[in-house]
Scaffold this motif. Structure first.
Motif, PDB file in Angstrom:
ATOM      1  N   LEU A 273      45.020  64.693  22.533  1.00  7.92           N
ATOM      2  CA  LEU A 273      45.865  63.672  21.916  1.00  7.92           C
ATOM      3  C   LEU A 273      45.059  62.504  21.377  1.00  7.92           C
ATOM      4  CD1 LEU A 273      48.756  63.594  24.550  1.00  7.92           C
ATOM      5  CD2 LEU A 273      48.956  64.393  22.181  1.00  7.92           C
ATOM      6  N   GLY A 274      43.750  62.530  21.587  1.00  9.95           N
ATOM      7  CA  GLY A 274      42.914  61.432  21.128  1.00  9.95           C
ATOM      8  C   GLY A 274      42.922  60.238  22.057  1.00  9.95           C
ATOM      9  N   ILE A 275      43.375  60.438  23.291  1.00  7.23           N
ATOM     10  CA  ILE A 275      43.417  59.355  24.279  1.00  7.23           C
ATOM     11  C   ILE A 275      42.064  59.282  24.977  1.00  7.23           C
ATOM     12  CG2 ILE A 275      44.484  58.532  26.411  1.00  7.23           C
ATOM     13  CD1 ILE A 275      47.055  59.994  25.512  1.00  7.23           C
ATOM     14  N   LYS A 276      41.422  58.139  24.927  1.00 10.55           N
ATOM     15  CA  LYS A 276      40.083  58.004  25.499  1.00 10.55           C
ATOM     16  C   LYS A 276      40.094  57.294  26.853  1.00 10.55           C
ATOM     17  CE  LYS A 276      37.958  57.978  20.907  1.00 10.55           C
ATOM     18  NZ  LYS A 276      37.655  59.409  20.985  1.00 10.55           N
ATOM     19  N   ASP A 277      41.230  56.716  27.222  1.00  8.08           N
ATOM     20  CA  ASP A 277      41.318  56.038  28.512  1.00  8.08           C
ATOM     21  C   ASP A 277      41.211  57.058  29.650  1.00  8.08           C
ATOM     22  OD1 ASP A 277      41.783  53.803  27.027  1.00  8.08           O
ATOM     23  OD2 ASP A 277      43.941  53.759  27.362  1.00  8.08           O
ATOM     24  N   PRO A 278      40.737  56.637  30.821  1.00 11.27           N
ATOM     25  CA  PRO A 278      40.674  57.539  31.967  1.00 11.27           C
ATOM     26  C   PRO A 278      42.083  58.002  32.372  1.00 11.27           C
ATOM     27  CG  PRO A 278      39.533  55.472  32.430  1.00 11.27           C
ATOM     28  CD  PRO A 278      40.212  55.304  31.133  1.00 11.27           C
ATOM     29  N   ILE A 279      42.246  59.284  32.614  1.00 15.52           N
ATOM     30  CA  ILE A 279      43.529  59.859  33.005  1.00 15.52           C
ATOM     31  C   ILE A 279      43.325  60.642  34.295  1.00 15.52           C
ATOM     32  CG2 ILE A 279      45.348  61.499  32.388  1.00 15.52           C
ATOM     33  CD1 ILE A 279      45.416  59.004  30.682  1.00 15.52           C
ATOM     34  N   ASN A 280      44.129  60.357  35.304  1.00 14.16           N
ATOM     35  CA  ASN A 280      43.963  61.023  36.594  1.00 14.16           C
ATOM     36  C   ASN A 280      45.131  61.906  36.992  1.00 14.16           C
ATOM     37  OD1 ASN A 280      41.380  59.760  37.490  1.00 14.16           O
ATOM     38  ND2 ASN A 280      42.587  57.879  37.311  1.00 14.16           N
ATOM     39  N   ASN A 281      46.313  61.667  36.417  1.00 11.45           N
ATOM     40  CA  ASN A 281      47.485  62.414  36.859  1.00 11.45           C
ATOM     41  C   ASN A 281      48.530  62.449  35.744  1.00 11.45           C
ATOM     42  OD1 ASN A 281      48.920  59.835  37.011  1.00 11.45           O
ATOM     43  ND2 ASN A 281      47.811  59.516  38.940  1.00 11.45           N
ATOM     44  N   TRP A 282      49.655  63.115  36.010  1.00 10.88           N
ATOM     45  CA  TRP A 282      50.702  63.284  34.992  1.00 10.88           C
ATOM     46  C   TRP A 282      51.341  61.955  34.607  1.00 10.88           C
ATOM     47  CZ3 TRP A 282      55.687  61.775  35.948  1.00 10.88           C
ATOM     48  CH2 TRP A 282      56.081  61.619  37.287  1.00 10.88           C
ATOM     49  N   GLU A 283      51.428  61.034  35.560  1.00 11.19           N
ATOM     50  CA  GLU A 283      52.044  59.738  35.259  1.00 11.19           C
ATOM     51  C   GLU A 283      51.213  58.945  34.264  1.00 11.19           C
ATOM     52  OE1 GLU A 283      53.911  58.197  39.312  1.00 11.19           O
ATOM     53  OE2 GLU A 283      52.092  59.365  39.600  1.00 11.19           O
ATOM     54  N   GLU A 284      49.896  58.937  34.457  1.00 16.26           N
ATOM     55  CA  GLU A 284      49.028  58.201  33.544  1.00 16.26           C
ATOM     56  C   GLU A 284      49.028  58.838  32.162  1.00 16.26           C
ATOM     57  OE1 GLU A 284      45.210  57.871  35.340  1.00 16.26           O
ATOM     58  OE2 GLU A 284      45.914  56.589  36.988  1.00 16.26           O
ATOM     59  N   LEU A 285      49.026  60.163  32.104  1.00 16.02           N
ATOM     60  CA  LEU A 285      49.072  60.854  30.816  1.00 16.02           C
ATOM     61  C   LEU A 285      50.367  60.534  30.074  1.00 16.02           C
ATOM     62  CD1 LEU A 285      48.073  62.984  28.760  1.00 16.02           C
ATOM     63  CD2 LEU A 285      49.294  64.695  30.136  1.00 16.02           C
ATOM     64  N   ALA A 286      51.497  60.716  30.732  1.00 20.09           N
ATOM     65  CA  ALA A 286      52.783  60.465  30.086  1.00 20.09           C
ATOM     66  C   ALA A 286      52.937  58.994  29.725  1.00 20.09           C
ATOM     67  CB  ALA A 286      53.926  60.911  30.998  1.00 20.09           C
ATOM     68  N   GLY A 287      52.412  58.119  30.568  1.00 24.62           N
ATOM     69  CA  GLY A 287      52.501  56.685  30.288  1.00 24.62           C
ATOM     70  C   GLY A 287      51.811  56.312  28.989  1.00 24.62           C
ATOM     71  N   ARG A 288      50.670  56.947  28.707  1.00 21.88           N
ATOM     72  CA  ARG A 288      49.966  56.678  27.454  1.00 21.88           C
ATOM     73  C   ARG A 288      50.758  57.204  26.260  1.00 21.88           C
ATOM     74  NH1 ARG A 288      47.680  54.156  25.364  1.00 21.88           N
ATOM     75  NH2 ARG A 288      45.743  55.025  24.539  1.00 21.88           N
ATOM     76  N   VAL A 289      51.463  58.316  26.442  1.00 23.89           N
ATOM     77  CA  VAL A 289      52.213  58.907  25.347  1.00 23.89           C
ATOM     78  C   VAL A 289      53.431  58.057  24.994  1.00 23.89           C
ATOM     79  CG1 VAL A 289      53.592  60.909  24.637  1.00 23.89           C
ATOM     80  CG2 VAL A 289      51.441  61.243  25.862  1.00 23.89           C
TER      81      VAL A 289
END
Length: 295
Positions: A273-289
């Motif tokens: 998705l082009g997200i460069k921030d650190p992602i550790n779990n589903w909540e952080e991933l969905a939060g960025r989206v």
């Protein structure tokens, strides 16, 4: 993450057991779970299994394995294959689907079609309405008459109302398949109404289906469907194309068996998705989206 005041009653995760789940499915599940948590909704696991020739128990089991492995939560619905088959399969709701199909037939809102999918995909025009083929004819699908294409209104997640019409490619869409089973557009409407779903989260590619389902609900007299809120999230792309279940290298089963951990998979999705921030779990991933969504 604390709940906001409850805005919705229920949303759903609705995979189909026609292949092993992939990273695109996971993105949708994660976004659904986070929007549910933020808006106070319960999440239902609804498995769409009416495409019986393609249903495989390995694919059904993969749904539970994937959700559990990636720690994506759901509140209602089956917890395992046995519970699904015993009480949650769409086969148990066939009387509801048939009631809707009979209503459409009685009100002369459908016509029989003998066209093959390959012929229509090749650009041939469907002339079956003019042929007046009997609805009882074998090897025919039923198509909804959409000649009176009234304005469709869809309620967006931010409370906005989107007014539009059915796209040309969805005109006279199929509501019953040639095998006699109800088609996806019809079962999805009936299921969402049956389970009391008032928040639908799905990919951007399903916007035409959202419009078709609103039109179908209207002709069925299911006015409550207009109150359902819809959120369409961006898709994961691979080589410029939407990821499908034929893309084995991005199936969660393959990644899991290759030694990938949940965090590895979420980082992989974020990178796509082009997200460069650190992602550790589903909540952080969905939060960025969904960070741009007004809650």
């Amino acid at each position: 993450m604390p709940h906001l005041s409850s805005r919705f009653n229920k949303t759903r995760i609705a995979p189909t057991p026609s292949g092993y789940l992939h990273v695109g499915n996971v993105l949708s599940f994660a976004v659904t779970a986070l929007l549910a948590r933020k808006s106070g909704a319960k999440t239902l696991l609804r498995i769409d299994d009416l495409d019986q020739p393609r249903v495989n128990k390995l694919y059904l089991q993969d749904i539970f394995d994937t959700l559990n492995f990636l720690e994506i939560p759901w509140d209602e619905g089956p917890r395992n294959l046995q519970e699904f088959e015993a009480g949650y399969s769409q086969l148990h709701r066939m009387p509801l689907y048939m009631q809707a199909l009979n209503q459409l037939a009685d009100e002369r809102l459908v016509f029989a079609c003998s066209c093959s999918r390959s012929r229509l995909d090749a650009g041939d025009e469907c002339l079956c309405f003019d042929k007046q083929i009997a609805l009882s004819s074998e090897n025919t699908s039923w198509r909804l008459l959409t000649t009176n294409n009234n304005d469709i209104q869809v309620k967006g997640y931010s409370g906005n109302i989107i007014k539009t019409t059915l796209p040309e490619g969805m005109h006279n869409f199929v509501v019953r398949k040639k095998d006699g089973f109800p088609a996806y557009q019809l079962t999805s409407v009936i299921d969402d109404l049956f389970f009391g779903v008032d928040l639908v989260v799905r990919g951007e590619d399903l916007w035409p289906s959202t419009l078709a389902q609103h039109l179908l609900a209207n002709v069925l007299g299911e006015n409550n469907f207009a109150d359902v809120t819809f959120y369409h999230h961006p898709l994961l792309m691979e080589a410029g194309k939407k990821i499908s279940k034929s893309s084995g290298a991005v199936s969660i089963r393959y990644l899991r068996e290759s030694g990938k951990k949940p965090t590895d998979i979420y980082i992989m999705i974020a990178g796509m998705l082009g997200i460069k921030d650190p992602i550790n779990n589903w909540e952080e991933l969905a939060g960025r989206v969904i960070m741009e969504v007004k809650l």
